[in-house]
Structures are given as C-alpha cells and as structure tokens.
Motif scaffolding. Structure first.
Motif, PDB file in Angstrom:
ATOM      1  N   LEU A 113       0.828  -1.206   0.000  1.00  0.00           N
ATOM      2  CA  LEU A 113       0.000   0.000   0.000  1.00  0.00           C
ATOM      3  C   LEU A 113       0.864   1.259   0.000  1.00  0.00           C
ATOM      4  O   LEU A 113       0.538   2.243  -0.665  1.00  0.00           O
ATOM      5  N   LYS A 114       1.988   1.223   0.717  1.00  0.00           N
ATOM      6  CA  LYS A 114       2.900   2.372   0.682  1.00  0.00           C
ATOM      7  C   LYS A 114       3.470   2.539  -0.724  1.00  0.00           C
ATOM      8  O   LYS A 114       3.603   3.654  -1.221  1.00  0.00           O
ATOM      9  N   ARG A 115       3.793   1.427  -1.357  1.00  0.00           N
ATOM     10  CA  ARG A 115       4.326   1.488  -2.726  1.00  0.00           C
ATOM     11  C   ARG A 115       3.309   2.116  -3.678  1.00  0.00           C
ATOM     12  O   ARG A 115       3.657   2.978  -4.487  1.00  0.00           O
ATOM     13  N   LEU A 116       2.044   1.714  -3.568  1.00  0.00           N
ATOM     14  CA  LEU A 116       0.995   2.319  -4.394  1.00  0.00           C
ATOM     15  C   LEU A 116       0.868   3.808  -4.106  1.00  0.00           C
ATOM     16  O   LEU A 116       0.779   4.632  -5.020  1.00  0.00           O
ATOM     17  N   TYR A 117       0.854   4.133  -2.834  1.00  0.00           N
ATOM     18  CA  TYR A 117       0.721   5.527  -2.410  1.00  0.00           C
ATOM     19  C   TYR A 117       1.866   6.373  -2.965  1.00  0.00           C
ATOM     20  O   TYR A 117       1.650   7.429  -3.555  1.00  0.00           O
ATOM     21  N   MET A 118       3.080   5.896  -2.795  1.00  0.00           N
ATOM     22  CA  MET A 118       4.249   6.655  -3.238  1.00  0.00           C
ATOM     23  C   MET A 118       4.325   6.738  -4.767  1.00  0.00           C
ATOM     24  O   MET A 118       4.705   7.768  -5.316  1.00  0.00           O
ATOM     25  N   ALA A 119       3.966   5.664  -5.453  1.00  0.00           N
ATOM     26  CA  ALA A 119       3.999   5.682  -6.920  1.00  0.00           C
ATOM     27  C   ALA A 119       3.052   6.745  -7.460  1.00  0.00           C
ATOM     28  O   ALA A 119       3.377   7.468  -8.406  1.00  0.00           O
ATOM     29  N   HIS A 120       1.889   6.863  -6.845  1.00  0.00           N
ATOM     30  CA  HIS A 120       0.956   7.876  -7.329  1.00  0.00           C
ATOM     31  C   HIS A 120       1.414   9.280  -6.942  1.00  0.00           C
ATOM     32  O   HIS A 120       1.198  10.237  -7.685  1.00  0.00           O
ATOM     33  N   ARG A 121       2.065   9.405  -5.802  1.00  0.00           N
ATOM     34  CA  ARG A 121       2.654  10.707  -5.449  1.00  0.00           C
ATOM     35  C   ARG A 121       3.696  11.099  -6.498  1.00  0.00           C
ATOM     36  O   ARG A 121       3.801  12.263  -6.877  1.00  0.00           O
ATOM     37  N   MET A 122       4.476  10.125  -6.949  1.00  0.00           N
ATOM     38  CA  MET A 122       5.473  10.411  -7.983  1.00  0.00           C
ATOM     39  C   MET A 122       4.800  10.791  -9.296  1.00  0.00           C
ATOM     40  O   MET A 122       5.313  11.616 -10.041  1.00  0.00           O
ATOM     41  N   HIS A 123       3.650  10.183  -9.567  1.00  0.00           N
ATOM     42  CA  HIS A 123       2.897  10.556 -10.771  1.00  0.00           C
ATOM     43  C   HIS A 123       2.537  12.040 -10.717  1.00  0.00           C
ATOM     44  O   HIS A 123       2.608  12.746 -11.718  1.00  0.00           O
ATOM     45  N   HIS A 124       2.178  12.516  -9.541  1.00  0.00           N
ATOM     46  CA  HIS A 124       1.782  13.915  -9.376  1.00  0.00           C
ATOM     47  C   HIS A 124       2.968  14.844  -9.128  1.00  0.00           C
ATOM     48  O   HIS A 124       2.773  16.054  -9.004  1.00  0.00           O
ATOM     49  N   ALA A 125       4.173  14.308  -9.066  1.00  0.00           N
ATOM     50  CA  ALA A 125       5.354  15.145  -8.829  1.00  0.00           C
ATOM     51  C   ALA A 125       5.652  16.045 -10.020  1.00  0.00           C
ATOM     52  O   ALA A 125       6.325  17.058  -9.886  1.00  0.00           O
ATOM     53  N   VAL A 126       5.143  15.681 -11.177  1.00  0.00           N
ATOM     54  CA  VAL A 126       5.388  16.441 -12.401  1.00  0.00           C
ATOM     55  C   VAL A 126       4.203  17.366 -12.647  1.00  0.00           C
ATOM     56  O   VAL A 126       3.055  16.938 -12.587  1.00  0.00           O
ATOM     57  N   ARG A 127       4.471  18.608 -12.910  1.00  0.00           N
ATOM     58  CA  ARG A 127       3.404  19.555 -13.244  1.00  0.00           C
ATOM     59  C   ARG A 127       3.080  19.413 -14.728  1.00  0.00           C
ATOM     60  O   ARG A 127       3.970  19.404 -15.568  1.00  0.00           O
ATOM     61  N   GLY A 128       1.820  19.290 -15.030  1.00  0.00           N
ATOM     62  CA  GLY A 128       1.408  19.147 -16.420  1.00  0.00           C
ATOM     63  C   GLY A 128       1.205  17.695 -16.793  1.00  0.00           C
ATOM     64  O   GLY A 128       1.311  16.796 -15.970  1.00  0.00           O
ATOM     65  N   ARG A 129       0.933  17.473 -18.066  1.00  0.00           N
ATOM     66  CA  ARG A 129       0.582  16.122 -18.495  1.00  0.00           C
ATOM     67  C   ARG A 129       1.741  15.342 -19.088  1.00  0.00           C
ATOM     68  O   ARG A 129       1.644  14.145 -19.292  1.00  0.00           O
ATOM     69  N   GLU A 130       2.845  15.990 -19.367  1.00  0.00           N
ATOM     70  CA  GLU A 130       3.986  15.327 -19.994  1.00  0.00           C
ATOM     71  C   GLU A 130       5.002  14.870 -18.950  1.00  0.00           C
ATOM     72  O   GLU A 130       5.226  15.549 -17.960  1.00  0.00           O
ATOM     73  N   GLY A 131       5.618  13.727 -19.193  1.00  0.00           N
ATOM     74  CA  GLY A 131       6.723  13.266 -18.368  1.00  0.00           C
ATOM     75  C   GLY A 131       6.344  12.587 -17.069  1.00  0.00           C
ATOM     76  O   GLY A 131       7.204  12.343 -16.227  1.00  0.00           O
ATOM     77  N   CYS A 132       5.076  12.268 -16.875  1.00  0.00           N
ATOM     78  CA  CYS A 132       4.654  11.591 -15.648  1.00  0.00           C
ATOM     79  C   CYS A 132       5.081  10.124 -15.672  1.00  0.00           C
ATOM     80  O   CYS A 132       5.388   9.571 -16.723  1.00  0.00           O
ATOM     81  N   VAL A 133       5.080   9.514 -14.515  1.00  0.00           N
ATOM     82  CA  VAL A 133       5.371   8.086 -14.379  1.00  0.00           C
ATOM     83  C   VAL A 133       4.203   7.417 -13.668  1.00  0.00           C
ATOM     84  O   VAL A 133       3.361   8.088 -13.083  1.00  0.00           O
ATOM     85  N   SER A 134       4.160   6.110 -13.721  1.00  0.00           N
ATOM     86  CA  SER A 134       3.204   5.286 -12.979  1.00  0.00           C
ATOM     87  C   SER A 134       1.752   5.644 -13.285  1.00  0.00           C
ATOM     88  O   SER A 134       1.112   6.391 -12.558  1.00  0.00           O
ATOM     89  N   PHE A 135       1.231   5.061 -14.341  1.00  0.00           N
ATOM     90  CA  PHE A 135      -0.133   5.355 -14.763  1.00  0.00           C
ATOM     91  C   PHE A 135      -1.146   4.331 -14.273  1.00  0.00           C
ATOM     92  O   PHE A 135      -2.335   4.509 -14.457  1.00  0.00           O
ATOM     93  N   GLY A 136      -0.691   3.256 -13.666  1.00  0.00           N
ATOM     94  CA  GLY A 136      -1.612   2.256 -13.131  1.00  0.00           C
ATOM     95  C   GLY A 136      -2.224   2.725 -11.824  1.00  0.00           C
ATOM     96  O   GLY A 136      -1.781   3.705 -11.224  1.00  0.00           O
ATOM     97  N   PHE A 137      -3.236   2.012 -11.378  1.00  0.00           N
ATOM     98  CA  PHE A 137      -3.923   2.389 -10.146  1.00  0.00           C
ATOM     99  C   PHE A 137      -3.793   1.321  -9.066  1.00  0.00           C
ATOM    100  O   PHE A 137      -3.779   1.634  -7.888  1.00  0.00           O
ATOM    101  N   LEU A 138      -3.700   0.068  -9.456  1.00  0.00           N
ATOM    102  CA  LEU A 138      -3.568  -1.010  -8.474  1.00  0.00           C
ATOM    103  C   LEU A 138      -2.218  -1.711  -8.577  1.00  0.00           C
ATOM    104  O   LEU A 138      -1.874  -2.506  -7.717  1.00  0.00           O
ATOM    105  N   TYR A 139      -1.473  -1.425  -9.637  1.00  0.00           N
ATOM    106  CA  TYR A 139      -0.112  -1.940  -9.765  1.00  0.00           C
ATOM    107  C   TYR A 139       0.843  -0.756  -9.771  1.00  0.00           C
ATOM    108  O   TYR A 139       0.607   0.232 -10.471  1.00  0.00           O
ATOM    109  N   ALA A 140       1.894  -0.875  -8.997  1.00  0.00           N
ATOM    110  CA  ALA A 140       2.915   0.167  -8.964  1.00  0.00           C
ATOM    111  C   ALA A 140       4.272  -0.472  -9.214  1.00  0.00           C
ATOM    112  O   ALA A 140       4.642  -1.422  -8.529  1.00  0.00           O
ATOM    113  N   PRO A 141       5.010   0.043 -10.187  1.00  0.00           N
ATOM    114  CA  PRO A 141       6.374  -0.455 -10.401  1.00  0.00           C
ATOM    115  C   PRO A 141       7.232  -0.165  -9.168  1.00  0.00           C
ATOM    116  O   PRO A 141       6.873   0.666  -8.333  1.00  0.00           O
TER     117      PRO A 141
END
Length: 177
Positions: A113-141
């Motif tokens: 759950l921490k991995r999912l939480y952090m992966a989505h935080r990293m997705h939001h670390a980028v401003r805008g729509r380009e260059g984001c990571v981790s697009f899944g919702f239940l799987y996190a690399p």
C-alpha cells in the motif's frame, strides 16, 4: 461448473481493467482527454472534480454490460461485474487511500500500500501532463525505478516532496493513524 467460469471471467476482467485503466490514463487522460483530467492534477477545494466524469463513463459501460448479460448475452454480466469490482477497488485505493477523499486519513508506512501511495505521489510530482510516471492504479512499479525515470526525464525540476516519503499528504498535520 458455470459458476467457476463466471468467477474466472470476473477475475480476468479485474486484471485486464488495470491494463485498460493504465493505458487510458496514459494515452487518453494525459492525451486528448486532458481537459477533464487536468482537474485531478490541480489543487481544489471541491469534493468533486471534472476528472470524476471518467468514473461515470466506466460505470455506465459496466451497467450496460451487466444489463446485456442479464438479458441473455452471456458472459457480459460477468465482464460488467468485473469492471464494477475494479471500480470499487480503484475508488478505495486511488480516491480514498492516495488522495484522501475520505473523512479519515490513513497513510501507509510500509508494504505494498505504501508502494501504491508513493507511486501515485510520484505521478503527481510532475506539473502538467507530460513526463509523468506510474499510470496504473492497483499496480505500482518498484519505487527506485520510478525515481530513476523521474530524475532522467526531469533532473531536479520535479516536486521533491511528492517523489519521496519525506512529507505526508497535504493537510495531514496529525500523521497516519
């Protein structure tokens, strides 16, 4: 034996929906559908955001499949039920756990759950729509791979707190319970 097929179809649909959701998130929501999804990447005070319309679209599709299945087009009701199950899991993990859209706060400190939480935080670390990571919702690399990708793409231009666990969710002064 039909119940086993139905259960397998439902389970396979839940798994397939993670792939569909990740691809939709990357290529539709961060592509031509950015107009709706932008509301999800910007701060707001409202309980709802335009991005919630994506959930409505998927819910209507699920309802349609269930209706067709109940009216004789097997196995569509089980595909629709699998989509609905995925939607419930998405709501609990993404809207509840990650974005704290519940009346209580819980921030996972370890495990998947921490991995999912952090992966989505990293997705939001980028401003805008380009260059984001981790697009899944239940799987996190793995987090180290996401951090390396962010550094490679953006250097120091990303929101450092969003890409690490140094800070809890915004507005969470009391910490996790």
């Amino acid at each position: 034996m039909l119940w086993l097929w139905n259960a397998l179809i439902l389970l396979a649909t839940v798994i397939l929906m993670e792939i569909v959701a990740a691809l939709s998130h990357k290529y539709i929501m961060h592509g031509w559908g950015w107009g709706w999804h932008l509301s999800h990447h910007e701060p707001h005070e409202s309980k709802f955001e335009l991005n919630d319309l994506y959930a409505v679209v998927f819910a209507l599709l699920s309802i349609g499949l269930i209706w067709l299945g109940v009216n004789g087009v097997w196995p569509l009701q089980w595909i629709g039920a699998g989509m609905t199950t995925y939607g419930a899991l998405y709501f609990m993990v993404h809207d509840g756990l990650v974005h704290q859209r519940w009346p209580f706060r819980y921030i996972p400190r370890k495990g998947y759950l921490k991995r999912l939480y952090m992966a989505h935080r990293m997705h939001h670390a980028v401003r805008g729509r380009e260059g984001c990571v981790s697009f899944g919702f239940l799987y996190a690399p793995p987090l180290h791979k996401l951090q390396a990708t962010l550094r490679q793409r953006h250097g120091r231009r990303v929101n450092a707190d969003a890409a690490t666990d140094r800070q809890d969710a915004p507005g969470d002064e009391q910490g996790a319970k």
